[in-house]
Design a protein around this motif. Structure first.
Motif, PDB file in Angstrom:
ATOM      1  N   SER A 156       0.496  -1.150  -0.028  1.00 49.67           N
ATOM      2  CA  SER A 156      -0.117  -0.140   0.292  1.00 49.67           C
ATOM      3  C   SER A 156       1.164   0.953  -0.336  1.00 49.67           C
ATOM      4  O   SER A 156       1.814   1.434   0.445  1.00 49.67           O
ATOM      5  CB  SER A 156      -0.978  -0.334   0.874  1.00 49.67           C
ATOM      6  OG  SER A 156      -1.649  -1.166   1.265  1.00 49.67           O
ATOM      7  N   THR A 157       0.107   2.296  -0.536  1.00 48.48           N
ATOM      8  CA  THR A 157       1.482   3.491  -1.284  1.00 48.48           C
ATOM      9  C   THR A 157      -0.101   4.731  -0.472  1.00 48.48           C
ATOM     10  O   THR A 157      -0.937   4.721  -1.693  1.00 48.48           O
ATOM     11  CB  THR A 157       2.737   3.070  -1.832  1.00 48.48           C
ATOM     12  OG1 THR A 157       2.779   4.426  -1.397  1.00 48.48           O
ATOM     13  CG2 THR A 157       1.643   3.628  -3.267  1.00 48.48           C
ATOM     14  N   THR A 158       0.718   5.864  -0.597  1.00 47.90           N
ATOM     15  CA  THR A 158      -0.210   7.490  -1.109  1.00 47.90           C
ATOM     16  C   THR A 158       0.136   8.219  -1.633  1.00 47.90           C
ATOM     17  O   THR A 158       0.123   9.200  -2.544  1.00 47.90           O
ATOM     18  CB  THR A 158       0.012   8.031   0.141  1.00 47.90           C
ATOM     19  OG1 THR A 158       1.200   8.154   1.271  1.00 47.90           O
ATOM     20  CG2 THR A 158      -0.792   7.260   1.542  1.00 47.90           C
ATOM     21  N   ARG A 159       1.616   7.316  -2.099  1.00 51.18           N
ATOM     22  CA  ARG A 159       2.409   7.565  -2.933  1.00 51.18           C
ATOM     23  C   ARG A 159       2.553   7.785  -4.614  1.00 51.18           C
ATOM     24  O   ARG A 159       4.121   6.181  -4.706  1.00 51.18           O
ATOM     25  CB  ARG A 159       3.469   8.392  -2.912  1.00 51.18           C
ATOM     26  CG  ARG A 159       3.728   9.584  -1.137  1.00 51.18           C
ATOM     27  CD  ARG A 159       4.584  10.066  -0.767  1.00 51.18           C
ATOM     28  NE  ARG A 159       5.598  10.322  -1.637  1.00 51.18           N
ATOM     29  CZ  ARG A 159       6.571  10.588  -1.493  1.00 51.18           C
ATOM     30  NH1 ARG A 159       7.077  10.022  -1.083  1.00 51.18           N
ATOM     31  NH2 ARG A 159       7.975  10.777  -2.466  1.00 51.18           N
ATOM     32  N   PRO A 160       2.387   6.357  -5.105  1.00 56.43           N
ATOM     33  CA  PRO A 160       2.414   5.747  -6.374  1.00 56.43           C
ATOM     34  C   PRO A 160       3.004   5.731  -7.642  1.00 56.43           C
ATOM     35  O   PRO A 160       3.556   4.972  -8.166  1.00 56.43           O
ATOM     36  CB  PRO A 160       0.714   4.885  -7.093  1.00 56.43           C
ATOM     37  CG  PRO A 160      -0.002   6.343  -6.718  1.00 56.43           C
ATOM     38  CD  PRO A 160       0.443   7.211  -5.494  1.00 56.43           C
ATOM     39  N   GLU A 161       3.813   6.912  -7.413  1.00 62.94           N
ATOM     40  CA  GLU A 161       3.781   7.016  -8.388  1.00 62.94           C
ATOM     41  C   GLU A 161       5.838   7.276  -7.739  1.00 62.94           C
ATOM     42  O   GLU A 161       6.810   7.043  -9.177  1.00 62.94           O
ATOM     43  CB  GLU A 161       4.271   9.192  -9.068  1.00 62.94           C
ATOM     44  CG  GLU A 161       5.120   9.656  -7.844  1.00 62.94           C
ATOM     45  CD  GLU A 161       3.377   9.804  -6.938  1.00 62.94           C
ATOM     46  OE1 GLU A 161       4.041  11.637  -5.530  1.00 62.94           O
ATOM     47  OE2 GLU A 161       2.830   9.271  -7.012  1.00 62.94           O
ATOM     48  N   THR A 162       5.939   7.174  -6.590  1.00 62.14           N
ATOM     49  CA  THR A 162       7.172   6.368  -6.054  1.00 62.14           C
ATOM     50  C   THR A 162       7.716   4.563  -6.665  1.00 62.14           C
ATOM     51  O   THR A 162       8.982   4.722  -6.589  1.00 62.14           O
ATOM     52  CB  THR A 162       7.567   7.082  -4.771  1.00 62.14           C
ATOM     53  OG1 THR A 162       6.887   6.228  -3.537  1.00 62.14           O
ATOM     54  CG2 THR A 162       7.051   8.347  -5.254  1.00 62.14           C
ATOM     55  N   MET A 163       6.625   4.055  -7.238  1.00 62.35           N
ATOM     56  CA  MET A 163       7.015   2.899  -7.338  1.00 62.35           C
ATOM     57  C   MET A 163       7.548   2.437  -8.077  1.00 62.35           C
ATOM     58  O   MET A 163       8.631   1.129  -7.922  1.00 62.35           O
ATOM     59  CB  MET A 163       6.314   2.407  -7.701  1.00 62.35           C
ATOM     60  CG  MET A 163       4.707   2.137  -8.575  1.00 62.35           C
ATOM     61  SD  MET A 163       5.357   1.646  -9.795  1.00 62.35           S
ATOM     62  CE  MET A 163       5.097  -0.282  -9.130  1.00 62.35           C
ATOM     63  N   LEU A 164       8.312   3.820  -9.213  1.00 61.02           N
ATOM     64  CA  LEU A 164       8.978   3.110 -10.301  1.00 61.02           C
ATOM     65  C   LEU A 164      10.729   3.216  -9.623  1.00 61.02           C
ATOM     66  O   LEU A 164      11.908   2.100 -10.259  1.00 61.02           O
ATOM     67  CB  LEU A 164       9.186   4.289 -10.821  1.00 61.02           C
ATOM     68  CG  LEU A 164       7.956   4.467 -12.548  1.00 61.02           C
ATOM     69  CD1 LEU A 164       8.494   2.673 -13.156  1.00 61.02           C
ATOM     70  CD2 LEU A 164       6.590   4.384 -11.912  1.00 61.02           C
ATOM     71  N   GLY A 165      10.666   3.616  -8.526  1.00 59.31           N
ATOM     72  CA  GLY A 165      12.478   3.795  -7.772  1.00 59.31           C
ATOM     73  C   GLY A 165      12.220   2.650  -6.640  1.00 59.31           C
ATOM     74  O   GLY A 165      12.706   2.557  -5.764  1.00 59.31           O
ATOM     75  N   ASP A 166      11.077   2.298  -6.687  1.00 57.90           N
ATOM     76  CA  ASP A 166      11.186   0.209  -5.827  1.00 57.90           C
ATOM     77  C   ASP A 166      12.227  -0.223  -5.581  1.00 57.90           C
ATOM     78  O   ASP A 166      12.768  -1.074  -7.005  1.00 57.90           O
ATOM     79  CB  ASP A 166       9.643  -0.560  -5.432  1.00 57.90           C
ATOM     80  CG  ASP A 166       8.658   0.700  -4.627  1.00 57.90           C
ATOM     81  OD1 ASP A 166       9.110   1.550  -5.081  1.00 57.90           O
ATOM     82  OD2 ASP A 166       7.110   0.357  -5.003  1.00 57.90           O
ATOM     83  N   VAL A 167      12.734  -0.525  -4.951  1.00 60.64           N
ATOM     84  CA  VAL A 167      14.241  -1.682  -4.931  1.00 60.64           C
ATOM     85  C   VAL A 167      13.549  -2.887  -3.817  1.00 60.64           C
ATOM     86  O   VAL A 167      14.411  -3.991  -4.519  1.00 60.64           O
ATOM     87  CB  VAL A 167      15.390  -0.532  -4.367  1.00 60.64           C
ATOM     88  CG1 VAL A 167      15.742  -0.022  -5.376  1.00 60.64           C
ATOM     89  CG2 VAL A 167      15.306  -0.688  -3.561  1.00 60.64           C
TER      90      VAL A 167
END
Length: 1075
Positions: free
Chosen positions: A321-332
């Motif tokens: 879950s996230t409030t900032r889905p745009e940052t999922m491109l930076g998930d590691v």
């Protein structure tokens, strides 16, 4: 920078998934205070907008326009005001405040050099700096409190003979100033900062500063601040800039400044890191649409989105879950708690990223909160503070997906590259839906970090920055307080001081701006080092010095080195932290630095305890080897009448000049609309003004404003200042004005000169009493000033002037001084009313007024100077100095011969007799008639009342006073032998003293009977209530003895008063029947 309205918490993440405490408790404890704060704010706003608080007329400031009197004499700026002109009939701030400040400033009265010319000079120094306000801003009432408090202390010490230095200054306010100038250039010429070279833009800022930067200094002068303007200090001046460079170089040399990669609070609108103080926290209860700079449409916040990561080689998925889905491109990575049973089977597995195709390890960490969301957390180290710490423990890579301008980076792929972050948010969600990985969205309460300057949403970004290592310096700052070297007042801040400094993190001092102190660090390009990723840095006071340092450090020829200065500037708080010693010429060992450093005290608002005060202590101790000041004095914050902090973002700030000169409601509302307020905040602000000031703000004057501000307890609860309080202080100013008119009239009628204070020995009881009251007031002021309890000083001075001098002594002396009573009847010229006694009274009156003006001078500089100058022609000897602000502050040791403790104690009974006598007159409805009065009392009380007989007669408005004591053996010779007539009305002073008023005629008997009946009807239930408590079964066992004594006294007093009422009613009824 120094005078922001209040403390702003550190940046908090939009959604919190980690906790070192028990999960639920941690989450609830962190959100509850914010929710409560929001609730209180909503209640205040609703109270303003609703009609429940009454109409504007009910709550508004009640005032009528006063006559304005202008000072019209030709007085060139800097020349002394002509006080030989006729004395105006009423007080007018405009008249009083004209010309004085220019004269004070030109004569150099505020400079420490004048100390050598003081006849009462002492070899002690008092120095401090004004908390430097932002050059972009204007002062509001919160700032006026700082000025009023500091100037009172400064003027007091100067009058005590100290060598005083109070340095004015302004802070360059990097972000605030750059933002203002950028808006100006865009509005006037349609050009952005990037359309200029750096040098051209900085030149534009200097132009703006030189045009607009004097407004604050104008306000400070209008407030009467006795600052040494010859030493005014601006944090971008060349001398101050040298100090900033020296500080940076020294801290780098000692290893306390280092360069590192770290997450910072980033404003995409400003394209700069910002400090914690510049981050506001907006509480969202759930889904909310907000305006964001750079976006035409509002953006949705306050929602939690869930999506799935497929587990590689395993027929399962992990939902995060996230409030900032745009940052999922930076998930590691994906993190789960090691004890969470839902994810035991996937420990050590990997997830496939649906867009980048990266494999994300599933890691376990005990910091994951199993109770929040799905219990599985996406890890984005380059865009989240907690994830960054997690990445360091698990050696995870950092992938930056949002650039400094708020657009998506190339690492996101061509489909998102260059797209603005909140536009990318919806594109990511749509793509997840298309890949059937989207698992839902729900409303979610959260805290949103917002840039206070641009109102942009803060983005945590990974940047190479310069940091100050704070841990060791913080330990020294804590130790200084614990060892008593540094005193913090109020003392309860010492615990907060220790807690904050004991948990301090390193301080990022890089700011990506053009306006400010460019960091004196240089990136080194060595021969044959092209293509190498490792950075090499040196620093120096100049580029040449840095080049020599690089040559030595890397063992190469200086000419072979290419240097590029870091384009960033230093955090404004870094330069502000040097203010106490940089303002005195540091790093040069100047005469000012040797004489005035360390400063005596640092006085400021309690909201700056960490962001400014702690940093000054750390930097001062490290760079100079000494604490920058010996004491820190915090005052409370000023709030409006609704309890809201004064803030430009709320539109509730009041310019002190609007209180001084007065302002219309229309102009107040224009100022609100000129600001950049949220639409709802603007509505609330305008409505609050309409309710509070339906006809504007009256002209109150500087002295009234300063006195009102200093009348509040500084060290305690926040100050809720109302204009009504300031208006009351203006009434006090008029009281002082009329007192002097009366005094000048008295002195003008006397041909003999006034004796000097040391030679004056008051003879009459009333003279001795008022002189002793003045002595006690001086003693009270001395002690309260030393304890920084200015509210006690102002209270003592107001009480003496109004209640002792005006209400009692002057009223008593009027018949004597005017040689006639209040009805115009000529008094007999006997020994009691001799010319000698009138002269003695005039002398006492002169000294009471003169000393009181000196006592009040630190708070009311304009009015006291005006009145003192007009008193000087009657002075017994020429003043040592031409201005009151340089006269010696009154000392109790010089007035010990005026201390008559017995008269002060005795007069308490006299006052009570006068109060009861007046009350009896009022009950009878008598206005002009002067009855005879008997005081039936004990012999000891008779001894007290006899010397004050004429005062009691005058102040009680009676024709004669007879003192009667039934104890014939011990009664004094002067006591009357005849008891009072039985037809007298009786008033009770205490259990041994009663007053009997005998009216020949003119009393409204019917009205008196009615009033006594009403009083009896109120007392009977009171007595019944007290008796029921006293007669309760467990009263003797449960109630302490001292409380029982108080209750017994209360019962006796009520029973005595009821008996007296019954006796009076019986008498009045007989009188009524006889008529």
């Amino acid at each position: 920078m120094m005078w922001r309205g209040g403390l702003v918490p550190s940046l908090r993440r939009a959604a919190r998934f980690y906790s070192s405490n028990p999960p639920k408790a941690s989450h609830q404890n962190s959100t509850r205070p914010h929710a409560e704060k929001q609730r209180r704010r909503r209640v205040r706003e609703e109270g303003i907008l609703s009609s429940q608080h009454g109409s504007a007329e009910d709550k508004a400031v009640n005032w009528s326009e006063k006559q304005k009197i202008a000072y019209t004499a030709h007085t060139p700026p800097g020349t002394k005001k002509d006080t030989s002109l006729p004395f105006p009939s009423s007080y007018s701030p405009e008249y009083v405040e004209s010309s004085w400040y220019q004269w004070w400033e030109k004569e150099g009265f505020f400079r420490p050099e004048q100390h050598e010319r003081l006849s009462h000079a002492v070899d002690q120094t008092f120095s401090l700096c004004i908390p430097p306000p932002n050059v972009t801003g204007t002062l509001h009432l919160g700032h006026a409190l700082t000025v009023a408090v500091e100037d009172a202390l400064v003027r007091w010490r100067r009058m005590q003979g100290y060598r005083v230095l109070w340095v004015p200054g302004c802070d360059h306010a990097g972000i605030a100033t750059q933002t203002v100038v950028e808006r100006k250039l865009l509005r006037q010429g349609g050009r952005h900062r990037q359309d200029f070279t750096r040098e051209e833009f900085v030149e534009e800022v200097w132009k703006w500063k030189n045009e607009k930067g004097e407004e604050i200094y104008h306000q400070l002068r209008k407030l009467g601040a006795s600052l040494d303007w010859s030493r005014a200090c601006f944090t971008m001046d060349s001398g101050f800039s040298r100090a900033v460079t020296a500080a940076f170089v020294r801290l780098c040399d000692s290893g306390l400044i280092y360069r590192s990669e770290g997450l910072v609070n980033w404003s995409c609108a400003l394209e700069s890191a910002i400090s914690d103080i510049e981050v506001d926290s907006k509480e969202l209860s759930g889904k909310t649409m907000l305006s964001v700079p750079g976006y035409e449409n509002k953006v949705e916040f306050g929602t939690m989105l869930s999506f799935a990561y497929p587990v590689e080689g395993h027929n399962s998925e992990v939902v995060v879950s996230t409030t900032r889905p745009e940052t999922m491109l930076g998930d590691v990575a994906v993190a789960v708690h090691p004890d969470d049973p839902r994810y035991q089977a996937v420990h050590g597995k990997q997830c496939r990223h649906p867009f980048t195709n990266r494999l994300l390890p599933i890691i376990t960490d005990s910091m994951v909160d199993m109770e929040l969301g799905t219990g599985a957390v996406k890890v984005t180290p380059a865009h989240d503070h907690t994830d960054f710490l997690l990445s360091q423990r698990h050696s995870l890579p950092h992938v930056t997906v949002i650039a400094g301008d708020g657009t998506m980076t190339p690492s996101c792929g061509q489909w998102l590259e260059g797209v603005k972050r909140f536009d990318a948010r919806q594109l990511v969600v749509d793509a997840l839906v298309e890949k059937k990985l989207f698992r839902g969205k729900e409303s979610h309460a959260m805290t949103l970090p917002i840039c206070s300057r641009s109102r942009d949403i803060i983005e945590p970004l990974l940047k190479n920055q310069w940091f100050v290592r704070c841990d060791e310096m913080a330990k020294k700052a804590v130790q200084a307080v614990e060892d008593g070297q540094l005193e913090i007042i109020p003392h309860y801040y010492t615990k907060t001081w220790k807690n904050w400094l004991s948990n301090i993190s390193d301080w990022c001092i890089s700011r990506q701006l053009w306006w400010g102190h460019q960091i004196p660090a240089y990136q080194v390009m060595l021969p044959n080092s092209a293509g190498l990723q490792e950075e090499h840095w040196v620093w120096g006071h100049t580029e040449d010095e840095a080049r020599q340092r690089a040559a030595v450090k890397y063992g190469v020829n200086p000419e072979a080195i290419t240097l590029t200065q870091d384009p960033d500037v230093l955090d404004t708080w870094f330069s502000s932290g040097l203010f106490p010693f940089a303002m005195l010429g540091w790093p040069e060992q100047t005469a000012d630095l040797r004489r005035f450093y360390p400063n005596s005290v640092l006085e400021t608002g309690s909201d700056l305890v960490f962001f400014w005060v702690a940093r000054m202590v750390m930097l001062g101790t490290e760079l100079t080897g000494q604490l920058p000041f010996k004491q820190v004095l915090f005052h409370s914050l000023v709030r409006d009448k609704y309890g809201r902090k004064m803030s430009k973002s709320l539109g509730n700030v009041i310019d002190p000049l609007d209180v001084i000169h007065g302002v219309s409601l229309e102009r107040l509302q224009e100022k609100v609309k000129e600001g950049n307020l949220d639409p709802r905040e603007q509505v609330v602000a305008v409505e609050a003004q309409r309710k509070d000031f339906p006809t504007g703000i009256p002209e109150c004057g500087t002295d009234a404003l300063r006195f009102a501000l200093c009348s509040h307890k500084m060290q305690g609860e926040d100050i809720s200042l109302s204009i009504s309080q300031v208006l009351s202080c203006r009434h006090f100013c008029n009281k002082m004005w009329q007192t002097l008119r009366f005094t000048l009239g008295v002195l003008g009628d006397n041909t003999a000169t006034v004796e000097a204070l040391p030679k004056v020995s008051p003879l009459s009881s009333m003279d001795r009493w008022i002189c002793s009251r003045l002595y006690s007031t001086v003693l009270q002021c001395e002690r309260a000033f030393e304890a920084y309890e200015l509210h006690t000083v102002t209270s003592a001075l107001y009480s003496f002037w109004v209640h002792n001098l005006c209400d009692i002594y002057m009223e008593y002396m009027k018949p004597l001084l005017n040689k006639q009573d209040d009805d115009g009847a000529v008094l007999s010229t006997d020994t009691e009313h001799s010319g000698n006694e009138r002269q003695a009274a005039a002398t006492v009156l002169y000294h009471c007024v003169s000393v009181s003006l000196a006592l009040l001078s630190p708070f009311m500089p304009f009015l006291t100077e005006e009145l003192w100058q007009r008193l000087q022609p009657f002075a017994p000897e020429a003043a040592a100095h031409t201005s009151l602000c340089l006269q010696p502050y009154p000392r109790s040791s010089q007035m010990a011969h005026w201390h008559f403790a017995e008269e002060e104690r005795d007069f308490l009974l006299v006052q009570e007799v006068i109060r009861v006598a007046r009350s009896l007159r009022a009950q009878c409805g008598v206005t002009k008639a002067k009855p005879d009065m008997w005081a039936v009392c004990s012999p000891s009380q008779a001894q007290v009342l006899l010397p004050f007989g004429s005062a009691i007669q005058t102040l009680s408005r009676i024709s004669s006073l007879q003192i009667y004591s039934s104890d014939r053996e011990n009664k004094p010779p002067s006591v009357h032998a005849t008891p009072p007539p039985k037809t007298s009305l009786i008033g009770v002073v205490d259990h041994t003293c009663q007053l009997h008023l005998h009216f020949q005629s003119g009393m409204d008997i019917r009205k008196q009977i009615l009033q006594l009946c009403q009083r009896r009807d109120k007392l009977v239930p009171k007595l019944d209530e007290v008796l029921s408590r006293v007669q309760s079964p467990d009263y003797l066992t449960k109630v302490p003895s001292h409380v029982r004594e108080q209750m017994d006294s209360k019962v006796s007093a009520l029973e005595q008063e009821l008996k007296t009422i019954e006796d009076q009613l019986k008498l009045l009824q007989e009188m009524e029947t006889a008529e």
